[in-house]
Design an enzyme around this catalytic site. Structure first.
Site, mmCIF file in Angstrom:
data_model
loop_
_atom_site.group_PDB
_atom_site.id
_atom_site.type_symbol
_atom_site.label_atom_id
_atom_site.label_comp_id
_atom_site.label_asym_id
_atom_site.label_seq_id
_atom_site.Cartn_x
_atom_site.Cartn_y
_atom_site.Cartn_z
ATOM 1 N N SER A 143 0.848 -1.188 0.000
ATOM 2 C CA SER A 143 0.000 0.000 0.000
ATOM 3 C C SER A 143 0.881 1.234 0.000
ATOM 4 O O SER A 143 1.979 1.223 0.561
ATOM 5 C CB SER A 143 -0.887 0.010 1.245
ATOM 6 O OG SER A 143 -1.568 1.245 1.377
ATOM 7 N N TYR A 156 -1.323 0.241 10.325
ATOM 8 C CA TYR A 156 -1.495 -0.221 8.956
ATOM 9 C C TYR A 156 -0.296 0.190 8.108
ATOM 10 O O TYR A 156 0.278 -0.634 7.382
ATOM 11 C CB TYR A 156 -2.789 0.336 8.361
ATOM 12 C CG TYR A 156 -3.054 -0.136 6.949
ATOM 13 C CD1 TYR A 156 -3.514 -1.425 6.718
ATOM 14 C CD2 TYR A 156 -2.844 0.692 5.856
ATOM 15 C CE1 TYR A 156 -3.764 -1.879 5.425
ATOM 16 C CE2 TYR A 156 -3.091 0.263 4.566
ATOM 17 C CZ TYR A 156 -3.549 -1.019 4.346
ATOM 18 O OH TYR A 156 -3.785 -1.467 3.070
#
Length: 180
Positions: A143, A156
């Site tokens: 990501s 995250y």
């Protein structure tokens, strides 16, 4: 360019990037092993792909890959198929967005278990199966959150940065074995 005769494992395959990947690999001729938590949704998506590409073998295995025991169960199933692997797509992941101080440590550990340890363990368990086919390819879905702050929550972002680094390390370490 085709993937006829290749076997691809895709985690998080019942929706989003994982589902799109499963469809695309089947369209290119690969047999697809789909993994996701929700057995009902997974089976419906498996059936859709099988209907679109009836020449391809499309199989599904329901598992919560954040659980180490279920990762082992997945690879028992794959080994029972007796075909090895050519492609692994580690797409499964999750998040709970909030301010850094609002996370309980168990939430952070769950994010890391799902996003990092799952990819790490699946790569390790897949390696001998990839070698059966003279190497293969691993795609670890990361990501932009692993490279810059985009308000997804610090755990995250940290976990996706770890997945990126895992990918770099394995690319160097396993290149000699023909694994990309």
């Amino acid at each position: 360019w085709r993937l006829d005769g290749k076997i691809a494992l895709i985690t998080g395959a019942s929706r989003g990037i994982g589902l799109a990947t499963a469809r695309e690999l089947a369209a290119l001729g690969a047999d697809v092993l789909m993994v996701a938590r929700d057995a009902g949704v997974l089976e419906a998506r498996r059936g859709e792909i099988e209907a679109l590409y009836p020449k391809q073998r499309v199989l599904a295995f329901a598992a919560d890959l954040a659980e180490a025991e279920q990762r082992l169960d997945l690879f028992d199933w794959i080994n029972d198929l007796g075909r090895g692997l050519d492609i692994v797509v580690n797409n499964v992941g999750g998040n709970s967005t909030r301010a850094t101080l609002d996370y309980a440590l168990d939430e952070v550990r769950r994010i890391f278990e799902l996003n990092v340890m799952t990819a790490f363990e699946i790569c390790r368990m897949a390696q001998p199966l990839l070698l059966r086919h003279d190497g293969g390819a691993i795609v670890n879905v990361g990501s932009v959150s692993g490279m810059t702050a985009v308000r997804t929550g610090s755990p995250y972002g940290m976990s996706k940065a770890a997945v990126t680094q895992l990918t770099r390390n394995l690319a160097i370490e396993w290149a000699a074995h023909g694994i990309r």
